[in-house]
Design an enzyme around this catalytic site. Structure first.
Site, PDB file in Angstrom:
ATOM      1  N   GLU A   1     -55.637  -4.887  28.958  1.00 51.99           N
ATOM      2  CA  GLU A   1     -54.408  -5.037  28.384  1.00 51.99           C
ATOM      3  C   GLU A   1     -53.694  -5.181  29.898  1.00 51.99           C
ATOM      4  O   GLU A   1     -52.648  -5.496  29.615  1.00 51.99           O
ATOM      5  CB  GLU A   1     -54.040  -2.546  29.053  1.00 51.99           C
ATOM      6  CG  GLU A   1     -54.252  -2.555  28.055  1.00 51.99           C
ATOM      7  CD  GLU A   1     -53.655  -2.186  26.542  1.00 51.99           C
ATOM      8  OE1 GLU A   1     -52.416  -2.114  26.938  1.00 51.99           O
ATOM      9  OE2 GLU A   1     -54.150  -3.835  26.020  1.00 51.99           O
ATOM     10  N   ASP A   2     -54.148  -5.488  30.781  1.00 49.50           N
ATOM     11  CA  ASP A   2     -53.478  -5.507  31.843  1.00 49.50           C
ATOM     12  C   ASP A   2     -53.745  -6.962  32.562  1.00 49.50           C
ATOM     13  O   ASP A   2     -52.692  -7.413  33.635  1.00 49.50           O
ATOM     14  CB  ASP A   2     -53.551  -4.461  33.303  1.00 49.50           C
ATOM     15  CG  ASP A   2     -53.080  -2.956  32.780  1.00 49.50           C
ATOM     16  OD1 ASP A   2     -53.168  -3.230  31.803  1.00 49.50           O
ATOM     17  OD2 ASP A   2     -53.622  -1.612  33.044  1.00 49.50           O
TER      18      ASP A   2
END
Ligand code: MN
Length: 720
Positions: free
Chosen positions: A88-89
């Site tokens: 995600e990050d």
């Protein structure tokens, strides 16, 4: 091993790491090394990121992994926890994770990222049950859920640095979803802690008052409890029973709920002692019970033998209530260590016991119970908690799928449902006027099967009408009967007019001019109908009602003419819903190749154009002019154009390597492009190849071969 020459940890991260390694000390050398590698990998990926509290971001995944390690789960789960925010990050790809840590871990981490994307803002409270079912249905591997719960637990423990309104929102969400998910999979300590943390963040003052009251009660009762425990200890020792006696932790949120629900005062709800005794064997359980009944009077009717008759969720133990020294009731649970583990770490979902009366009839309860029983059987086979999690795949709710409307409403449909079923489930009028659909933002054919978690958007047009062909693929009774009743409302005359229109369109496209104007052909056709005792009006009616495809009629006419003109009318053997047709082109917008699902679109003056099933341009073509098509009968052979994109580390000789891969599979390169690089991706290059291939099988083999070159980040097909 490019990425993980052991990095230098800052003191805070180092401390977190030490705690994790301590919790993970039960692992063997190989597993431990994998965890170490994952920790370093995540550390590097999250470098420079911080949490709301200002701490290095890496402390979060490490804490999540530490919790998972404390639950004594397998190394893959611990590693997935370490990597849970990496996709995600940090812009890391799933294939990179798979390469570094293997497919299972990549799948679990990917599952976690998908779970993260569910839009909670639009999520409506009364749909909580659907939501939970949806999550359970969506999560293919129970480890996804376990890591997610650990993630949520850590986030809840560290909510302090957030604004109060945000804290309340997250706490509500936790209470309504994650706490109940923990309950459902039987992780009772997690369930209770999530409840209490939520309670604290929603009603901080009430929580504090309760906590103080409970503490006060505990210190008031401390002596009394110690006395009872000592009496138990002595009594059991005199019976030669080795036992661990513990007080049972009271759950503030459940006390709060009982007070609210039954309008009782704190002292009334709280005024009983809860003790748990763990003994070595089943035999000891019964002997303990006997010894305690000899010590204090049991309350009649309160003794329950869940060893001989386990609860339906697999829970085992002996329960009894004794009358304590000052008349205060003592609730005692007696278990073996194995039973204790089951009750704490899964299986014995407390909720079945608590919610028995009102939810008994719910079919979901029954199915969940069956599931839990299966898990129990599995656990007995595999023997320990670590192996146990390896074996569980969630297979709840097999017959339902959970879908979102674009504004977040959840609809539960039966498995195999299509966008048309969805449209009718939203509203009959939406169904009737449906002309297209998008799933997760991408256009799809109306007969495509939907999957749990899909967001479905229905495209409507006011003057549209249901297509009779829908009846061949809808699965819901609701859609079927709505389509039927709408079609019935079309008058016979309207159907004939529609049939005539459709037939005219088709014939003009499919038959050569000289056939269309030929009186001989027309007469021959009519004679043919007459010989079969069919009126032409009935043919038109059937076409209008969707019982007969105009293409079939065109075929029949061409066949008759073909005989007459001595084989001049050549028909390619394409099978379009049962009938072969001529005049076929492959569209250049989506470049379908054999193996792709395709549709044939009838375009005036061009004939039939073969599009990929999902081509956006199909939306511009009325559904009545779209036909199912099938490569097997298309009679097209040779090479088909397609495009692929390859992203790689920049390296000399790369192009030659790639060309070699493609040539080895007997495909041809038509062209190569290198699109301009986006900012900040300097180390990587993208190359696009135009290829001519025979089918998807060959293409997939090429993509597979390219992906196995170490420098390659990704290789994928481009559509259009
Ligand atoms: Mn997280």
């Amino acid at each position: 091993m490019p990425d993980h020459a052991a990095p230098q940890y800052d003191p805070i991260s180092q401390q977190a790491k030490d705690t994790l390694f301590q919790a993970a000390s039960y692992f063997g050398a190989d597993d431990f090394a994998l965890i170490e590698k994952a920790c370093d990998y995540a550390f590097i990926k999250h470098q420079g990121q911080t949490r709301q509290s200002g701490e290095p971001y890496i402390t979060h995944p490490i804490a999540v992994a530490t919790e998972v390690a404390k639950w004594q789960l397998d190394a893959k789960t611990v590693v997935s926890a370490l990597l849970h925010d990496v996709l995600e990050d940090t812009g890391t790809s799933k294939s990179e994770l798979a390469k570094e840590f293997g497919g299972t871990i990549a799948e679990v981490v990917d599952g976690l990222s998908k779970l993260e994307k569910i839009n909670f803002n639009n999520y409506i409270e009364h749909q909580a049950e659907s939501f939970r079912k949806m999550v359970l249905a969506m999560v293919k591997d129970i480890r996804v859920l376990i890591v997610k719960l650990s993630d949520r637990l850590h986030n809840m423990r560290t909510l302090g640095s957030m604004r109060p309104d945000k804290r309340r929102r997250i706490a509500r969400e936790t209470l309504e979803t994650y706490a109940l998910l923990a309950n459902r999979i039987g992780m009772n300590p997690v369930y209770r802690e999530l409840q209490d943390l939520s309670f604290y963040n929603i009603h901080p003052r009430r929580y504090t008052v309760f906590q103080a009251a409970l503490n006060r009660w505990h210190s008031e009762q401390k002596e009394a409890i110690a006395e009872i425990m000592q009496a138990f200890q002595l009594q059991l020792a005199s019976y030669n029973i080795e036992a661990k006696i513990k007080t049972r932790q009271k759950n503030l949120y459940s006390i709060y709920n009982k007070m609210r629900g039954r309008h009782k005062r704190f002292a009334e709800v709280c005024n009983l002692y809860g003790l748990r005794i763990v003994v070595r064997s089943i035999d000891d359980c019964y002997r303990t019970m006997g010894a305690l009944h000899a010590l204090y009077k049991p309350r009649p009717g309160r003794f329950k033998d869940f060893i001989a008759l386990p609860k339906s969720n697999g829970y085992q133990g002996l329960h009894t209530t004794l009358v304590g020294p000052k008349g205060v009731p003592i609730e005692v649970q007696i278990r073996t260590p194995a039973m204790h583990k089951t009750a704490e770490y899964g299986i014995a979902a407390h909720w079945l016991y608590q919610n028995r009366t009102d939810q008994m009839r719910d079919e979901a309860v029954i199915r969940t119970r069956q599931w839990l029983q299966n898990i129990l059987a599995l656990q007995q086979d595999s023997g320990n908690a670590i192996e146990f999690s390896e074996h569980i795949k969630v297979d709840l709710y097999q017959n339902e799928i959970y879908l979102f409307t674009p504004n977040g409403k959840i609809l539960v449909l039966q498995r195999g449902s299509t966008p048309v079923d969805f449209a009718y489930a939203v509203h009959t009028d939406i169904g009737h006027s449906c002309i297209g659909a998008k799933v997760n933002g991408n256009p799809v054919p109306l007969r495509q099967r939907l999957h749990t978690g899909d967001t479905v958007e229905i495209i409507t047009r006011e003057d549209a009408n249901p297509n009779p062909a829908w009846l061949s693929f809808v699965v819901s009774a609701r859609a079927r009967s709505a389509i039927r009743s709408r079609l019935k409302n079309i008058g016979k005359e309207d159907a004939i007019i529609l049939g005539e229109k459709l037939l005219l369109q088709t014939l003009t496209q499919l038959l050569p001019q000289h056939l269309l104007v030929s009186e001989t052909v027309k007469n021959k056709y009519l004679a043919d109908l007459q010989s079969k005792n069919i009126r032409f009006e009935d043919v038109l009616y059937d076409v209008g009602m969707g019982k007969l495809l105009p293409v079939s009629v065109a075929m029949q006419i061409a066949d008759l003419a073909g005989e007459k003109f001595g084989g001049k009318t050549k028909l390619s053997p394409i099978k379009i819903s049962g009938s072969p047709v001529s005049n076929i082109h492959i569209s250049t917008c989506c470049n379908p190749i054999p193996g792709d699902a395709i549709k044939a679109a009838l375009i005036p003056e061009q004939g039939l154009i073969i599009h990929s099933d999902t081509c956006e341009n199909l939306f511009r073509i009325p559904v009545e002019n779209q036909l199912d098509a099938d490569w097997d009968c298309l009679g097209k052979e040779g090479k088909f154009s397609t495009k692929i994109s390859v992203i790689s580390q920049d390296q000399p000789g790369l192009l030659a390597t790639l060309a070699g891969c493609i040539a080895a599979q007997n495909a041809n390169i038509e062209n190569v492009e290198m699109p301009p690089q986006p900012e900040g991706k300097g180390d990587f290059v993208e190359m696009r190849f135009g290829l001519s291939v025979t089918d998807t099988k060959q293409l997939n083999q090429i993509l597979h071969d390219i992906q196995s070159i170490p420098q390659i980040i990704s290789a994928k097909r481009l559509y259009g």
